[in-house]
Design an enzyme around this catalytic site. Structure first.
Site, PDB file in Angstrom:
ATOM      1  N   THR A 131      -0.273   7.047   1.588  1.00  0.00           N
ATOM      2  CA  THR A 131      -1.458   7.862   1.364  1.00  0.00           C
ATOM      3  C   THR A 131      -1.954   8.508   2.651  1.00  0.00           C
ATOM      4  O   THR A 131      -1.741   7.967   3.753  1.00  0.00           O
ATOM      5  CB  THR A 131      -2.594   6.963   0.804  1.00  0.00           C
ATOM      6  OG1 THR A 131      -3.825   7.699   0.826  1.00  0.00           O
ATOM      7  CG2 THR A 131      -2.798   5.716   1.643  1.00  0.00           C
ATOM      8  N   TYR A 155      -8.263  -0.168   2.012  1.00  0.00           N
ATOM      9  CA  TYR A 155      -7.187   0.474   1.233  1.00  0.00           C
ATOM     10  C   TYR A 155      -6.182   1.148   2.168  1.00  0.00           C
ATOM     11  O   TYR A 155      -4.967   0.909   2.081  1.00  0.00           O
ATOM     12  CB  TYR A 155      -7.796   1.508   0.269  1.00  0.00           C
ATOM     13  CG  TYR A 155      -6.765   2.408  -0.376  1.00  0.00           C
ATOM     14  CD1 TYR A 155      -5.858   1.922  -1.308  1.00  0.00           C
ATOM     15  CD2 TYR A 155      -6.685   3.772  -0.034  1.00  0.00           C
ATOM     16  CE1 TYR A 155      -4.904   2.751  -1.893  1.00  0.00           C
ATOM     17  CE2 TYR A 155      -5.737   4.603  -0.608  1.00  0.00           C
ATOM     18  CZ  TYR A 155      -4.855   4.086  -1.535  1.00  0.00           C
ATOM     19  OH  TYR A 155      -3.903   4.905  -2.098  1.00  0.00           O
TER      20      TYR A 155
END
Ligand SMILES: NC(=O)c1ccc[n+]([C@@H]2O[C@H](COP(=O)([O-])OP(=O)(O)OC[C@H]3O[C@@H](n4cnc5c(N)ncnc54)[C@H](O)[C@@H]3O)[C@@H](O)[C@H]2O)c1
Length: 357
Positions: A131, A155
């Protein structure tokens, strides 16, 4: 091996079998369609915590958790895949701040379990969903893969750790891997077979479309005083069908013996929150009620990818790069998810009318 294959599953190719963890989710399900189109035979392994059984249409669904090494190993033994595409994990950056342990379990520990099962089965090729969140607040724009990794939430840190594990296993054991750093996944299957089904939905485009369609009262615009052209955050939206294609190309590279790859997946163009709202209003012909809210901690003003590596190394092209096209596909997807028939919605609804994929 008991499988949970939807009636009419289209497992037609006779190319290599591949294991797709998280293949019942948004990006994974679109990738299964692209894999099948390229002749691969995807087997989905998913615990359905955030995915939909009905989104698994191009091969068998094996319901299971990544934590369950025994079950995972049995699935790998039964299907003898040649490679793995690893989408499964927890995805909400905000929730990772309040419950980091759950994210380290789901995104780091579970990835290690998968890698152990792969090693035991002699399986050594994996495409990993990383990501843009690994970069944190960028020093330069557009962001190249060589940019320092300073994620600002758990995250992003889980994804950085997983990337480091892959790199270390490559060095130690010759694991072949591609880590694909998606920017903002958007749109839905251009043929209307699949769409986004996140629960809860946190992504801007589907939220904005839902507000336009009257499915939610309004959207919040978090911050209007950023140093951007119109004061709202700018993001690089990349169509899920283009993401899917990049995975097919990355898998082909690994199975062909290619070197490890870390690549951004974005269009190289950013759009502000206000631009997204205006585009949704134009496409739907309806106003989007907005509420101005304070900035959210950890939201960089602008995130835009330098996608040169994926273009050069994979021959990838984001062909659905136009925001309008992404919004149009998302509108159709949201209408189908809500069971709304629309005059401009080319195909029929699913048999049950209101069933999400
Ligand atoms: N959507 C985005 O904009 C975006 C951006 C960057 C990176 N990513 C990454 O891409 C991947 C896919 O994202 P998505 O939007 O399709 O998410 P998603 O939630 O739609 O899909 C994830 C799937 O994994 C399954 N899953 C979760 N934990 C599992 C477990 N322990 N065992 C088995 N299955 C499990 C869920 O049921 C779901 O079907 C994720 O790893 C995410 O971090 C997504």
């Amino acid at each position: 091996m008991p499988s949970d294959t939807r009636d009419g599953a289209r497992w037609t190719g006779n190319g290599p079998v591949v294991l797709v963890t998280g293949g019942a989710g948004f990006v994974g399900s679109h990738t299964c369609k692209a894999l099948a189109g390229a002749g691969f035979r995807p087997v989905v392994y998913d615990n359905l915590s955030n995915g939909a059984r009905q989104a698994v249409q191009w091969g068998p669904l094996e319901v299971g958790d990544l934590d369950d090494a025994e079950r995972l190993a049995a699935v790998v033994a039964a299907y003898a895949p040649k490679g793995v595409l690893h989408f499964a994990g927890r995805i909400e950056a905000g929730a990772s701040v309040t419950d980091p342990a759950a994210f380290y379990d789901a995104n780091v520990a579970a990835t290690l379990t998968l890698l152990r099962v792969m090693r035991a089965a002699g399986l050594d090729a994996i495409v990993f969903s990383s990501t843009a969140a690994v970069y944190g607040d960028p020093d330069v724009l557009p962001i190249p893969e060589t940019h320092p990794l300073h994620p600002v939430n758990p995250y992003g840190r889980t994804k950085r750790m997983a990337e480091e594990i892959l790199a270390d296993l490559h060095t130690a054991e010759g694991l072949r891997y591609a880590a694909l750093r998606y920017f903002n996944a958007a749109g839905a299957d251009p043929d209307g077979d699949l769409w986004e089904t996140h629960q809860p939905e946190t992504h801007l485009i589907p939220l904005t479309v839902q507000a336009a369609l009257g499915l939610r009262p309004e959207i919040a615009v978090f911050g209007t005083d950023y140093d951007t052209p119109d004061g709202t955050c700018v993001r690089d939206y990349v169509h899920v069908a283009d993401l899917a294609q990049a995975h097919v190309l990355a898998l082909g590279r690994l199975l062909g013996g290619g070197a490890p790859l870390v690549a951004n997946l974005g269009t190289g163009r950013g759009h502000s929150v206000r631009e997204v709202v205006a585009t949704v209003e134009r496409v739907t012909g309806r106003p989007v009620p907005t509420r101005i809210a304070p900035r959210r901690p950890g939201d960089p003003p602008t995130l835009v990818a330098a996608p040169d590596t994926a273009i050069a190394e994979l021959g990838w092209r984001p062909i659905h790069a136009a925001l309008e096209a992404q919004v149009r596909d998302s509108v159709r997807g949201e209408r189908r998810r809500a069971g709304l028939q629309a005059p401009d919605d080319g195909g029929p609804l699913s048999a049950s009318g209101s069933a999400p994929p």
